[in-house]
Scaffold this motif. Structure first.
Motif, PDB file in Angstrom:
ATOM      1  N   LEU A 189       0.954  -1.371  -0.206  1.00 30.64           N
ATOM      2  CA  LEU A 189      -0.086  -0.157   0.008  1.00 30.64           C
ATOM      3  C   LEU A 189       0.721   1.149   0.075  1.00 30.64           C
ATOM      4  O   LEU A 189       0.528   2.247  -0.780  1.00 30.64           O
ATOM      5  N   PRO A 190       1.943   1.407   0.862  1.00 31.19           N
ATOM      6  CA  PRO A 190       2.833   2.557   0.820  1.00 31.19           C
ATOM      7  C   PRO A 190       3.523   2.727  -0.529  1.00 31.19           C
ATOM      8  O   PRO A 190       3.671   3.779  -1.009  1.00 31.19           O
ATOM      9  N   MET A 231       1.152   4.190  -3.049  1.00 32.31           N
ATOM     10  CA  MET A 231       1.249   5.913  -3.035  1.00 32.31           C
ATOM     11  C   MET A 231       2.251   6.407  -3.488  1.00 32.31           C
ATOM     12  O   MET A 231       2.335   7.232  -4.214  1.00 32.31           O
ATOM     13  N   PHE A 257      -5.644   3.704   1.345  1.00 33.29           N
ATOM     14  CA  PHE A 257      -4.401   3.574   2.539  1.00 33.29           C
ATOM     15  C   PHE A 257      -4.996   3.847   3.808  1.00 33.29           C
ATOM     16  O   PHE A 257      -4.546   2.923   4.694  1.00 33.29           O
ATOM     17  N   ILE A 269      -4.880   0.275   5.894  1.00 35.79           N
ATOM     18  CA  ILE A 269      -3.498   0.040   6.411  1.00 35.79           C
ATOM     19  C   ILE A 269      -3.537  -0.245   7.783  1.00 35.79           C
ATOM     20  O   ILE A 269      -4.385   0.219   8.667  1.00 35.79           O
TER      21      ILE A 269
END
Length: 324
Positions: free
Chosen positions: A105-106, A109, A286, A290
């Motif tokens: 996920l990061p 981004m 996110f 997360i």
């Protein structure tokens, strides 16, 4: 124009069917070859569900419609998060358990922000395209490393169960792999021709067609795979499909299209409207998915409904813009 509409419908049907067969046969081939189940789930399935976007955008670029290619990639990412995950979360609230998903996920981004920096000057050069493609291979190698390091991950158990239900022999899988790939390319070409023809006949830009009709059509494999995974309780696979597909769409789909035909004089609306919409949906994903300080990531039914409304609002805005 009737012929072009029929081409779109037939192209979509063949595209979805061939993409599904491509994923199934590629997974079976990789499993028979001894590839770890976790990597099959992360790479083969993720790559396979993004295959329609890759082939459609490459065909669009080759036929001189780079805006359709870019719109397809950006629109598909919005569809994947807002429509696909929103619909899946309404069916079954999604809980994130896999460490790999929370690490990806990061990274997604970062990839979205890099694309935004590239689109800031309203161009996408061949050099930037190759940078995206290099990033694609870096992500692939990183995924392989993470997959080998995280044996016993929650996502691996789900993938093993799925592979056990795939009874294709190696020979049959090889034949279907070749046939589905040929149909994937043929149906993509048919779809691009029909979409461009209809767009020109109605006076609609290739970009809008790419963001709406083509983006929805090429995202149908992700929708099917994610909803099925959610219904079976395989939440990490459902989220992994979308995260992996969105990274592939930016790095590989846009990278391939811009490498074939650099994109110059891109309208400012692509950054301020379309990239920004993709960025907002990615931030929402996110925040909700997360894991943080012992809190497990989760997309509940209410958040799923919000994502669906976001999809309806964005497409409604695009349609109203065309009707002005």
């Amino acid at each position: 124009m009737l012929t072009a509409i029929l081409a779109i419908i037939i192209g979509f049907v063949l595209l979805v069917w061939s993409a599904d067969k491509f994923v199934e046969s590629a997974s079976a081939t990789a499993f028979h070859a001894g590839m770890p189940p976790l990597l099959i789930g992360m790479l083969i399935v993720g790559f396979g569900t993004s295959a329609p976007e890759m082939v459609v955008s490459a065909m669009a670029a080759l036929e001189g419609s780079p805006a359709l290619a870019l719109g397809n990639a950006l629109g598909s990412n919005v569809v994947n998060i807002s429509l696909v995950l929103g619909f899946a979360a309404i069916i079954a609230p999604l809980t994130v358990q896999s460490k790999i998903v929370t690490k990806e996920l990061p990274l997604l981004m970062v990839v979205v922000l890099v694309l935004g920096a590239m689109l800031w000057n309203h161009t996408l050069s061949q050099l930037e395209a190759w940078a995206l493609l290099i990033g694609f291979f870096v992500v692939i190698f990183w995924s392989i490393y993470s997959g080998m390091k995280n044996k016993g991950d929650a996502m691996e158990a789900d993938t093993v169960e799925d592979l056990k239900t795939n009874t294709m022999s190696l020979k049959v899988a090889g034949v279907w792999l070749a046939v589905s790939l040929a149909l994937l390319i043929g149906s993509s070409r048919l779809l691009v021709w029909g979409a461009v023809d209809v767009a020109h006949a109605l006076g609609i830009s290739d970009l809008i067609i790419g963001l709406t009709v083509v983006a929805l059509g090429t995202s149908l494999p992700e929708l099917a795979a994610t909803v099925i995974a959610a219904r079976k309780g395989e939440h990490d696979i459902a989220l992994g499909n979308v995260i992996g597909s969105n990274m592939f769409n930016i790095l590989a789909v846009i990278g391939i299209a811009a490498a074939i035909k650099p994109m110059e004089n891109i309208g400012s609306e692509i950054f301020w409207r379309d990239w920004m919409t993709m960025m907002v949906t990615t931030v929402v994903l996110f925040i909700t998915a997360i894991s943080f300080k012992g809190k497990k990531g989760r997309i509940n039914r209410f958040e799923g409904a919000i994502l669906l409304l976001f999809y309806i609002g964005y497409n409604g805005y695009l349609i109203m813009d065309v009707l002005k």
